[in-house]
Design a protein around this motif. Sequence first.
Motif: not given
Length: 492
Positions: A12-29
């Motif tokens: 199902y589509p992810i709501s705003a409250s379910g979005r946990k990845i930050t810019a730094l977190g994505y860069s670290f990925m």
Amino acid sequence: MRKSYLKSPDLYPISASGRKITALGYSFMWVGMVVVLATFAIGGAGVMSLPLPMVLLATIIGSLAIGIFTSLTADIGIEHGLSFPVYMRAPFGTIGTHIPSIARGMAASMWFGINTYFGSTAMNGILNILFGFDNWFVCFLIFAIFQLVNTALGIKAVERFADLAAPIIILISVWMYSSLSDTAAAQGRDIWSWVENPVTGAAAFSAFLVVIFSNMGFWATIAADIPSISRFMKAPINEKNWFRRNKSSLIGNLVALPLTQAFMVVIGGVSYIAVLNYDPVVALQKAATGFFLGILLLMIVLAQWSTNIAANIVPAATIFSNVGGPKFPFWAGVITAGIVGILVQPWELFAVIIPVLLFVGGILSAIIGILVADYYFIRKRRVNVPDLYEDHGQYRYMKGVNLAGFISWIIGGTASYFVPNYSFVVGFVIGSACYYVLAKYWWFKKYEQAEILDPSDEKYLGISVGREWSIEESLNEGFVGEVPQDATINFE
């Protein structure tokens, strides 16, 4: 009443409250994802015919290019909270989506197996140093289980592991570069000028292109299904500016990816220059000993773990969950990806990595072209999201298949096969052009699309107009399209 097979809660589509990845977190990925054997192989293969500075330049060009494509497709997840296999129902049909999705899922599972094997050899090296243990296959199975359990715990566990692993990977990578450079110097080889079989003229240009498209081909897998990750990225609500809304994605794709990719390709090149083997596990075992070797090998283990969960297991598990339907949850998809990754016997695949990268890149680039054409040029980012979850909605087309998508994919993928050095560009351009013409002037004349007939931002955009799509179980007002009686769809 039977529940629609398209309605898996994990998709199902992810709501705003379910979005946990930050810019730094994505860069670290990205930092973790880049440290894989294929990246080192690109550097090792490159310095066989080109000096390292040319390999570095080609890598930066290729990384920036694929970063742009990745950012384009990432907006599907950021704007609407949709995963790759769910959105693929639009250009391929509610049933047709399974064929290209499974192709991507199998490729992701294969890379999971390859990276697990790579990491298991490093783990085996560490255990050999500490305890005299020497059985890489046992290490392979243990390493695979740890990664699968970590991923099954959810996306936040993936980001937390990346946050832990990335700084360690960066520090040890610098150490690895220094160690291998010293080994090369001891062999009397200048890492910035040595070439095994130097080429000039047209041959040099061709070799340069191979490095560019090898980099693009490898990350074409992520560029295609990045929505499965980007739907978990934090993004501003009611932000209509594309660049500001996609800030986290752009930082990761156009900064973290090119910088890390370039450095790891350099390490692969230096590794080959030092010991004539681009596999840093082998190179390090020749260049270092004892505690220092153990620490360097630990970086390889952490990197493969971080890479696999974000780049391979999450996309593959999402795809397999989509194919399996509501009774096949995400964790079952994780296990399926692990089983496939083991059955392909990844320890036998190393010899063909570069040709595979070019071939897979061409096949997937046609899908990326189709996604971009469908999302940006035909629907103009507006999507009738509720119908994506309906058996008999507008995306059912002809018995669940969108022929415009399949014809374009076949033409684009086939064309890329005959020009492997240019496979990504050829696949993307031909795939997107064919789809635009066939869908706009043929298929969507037969099967009308609500968001094209009525291009309303308020009805068909997502987070940029403050909407959070919600899929429920009973019929509610506000739905556009045909719905089975047992279904309810509500979107805010």
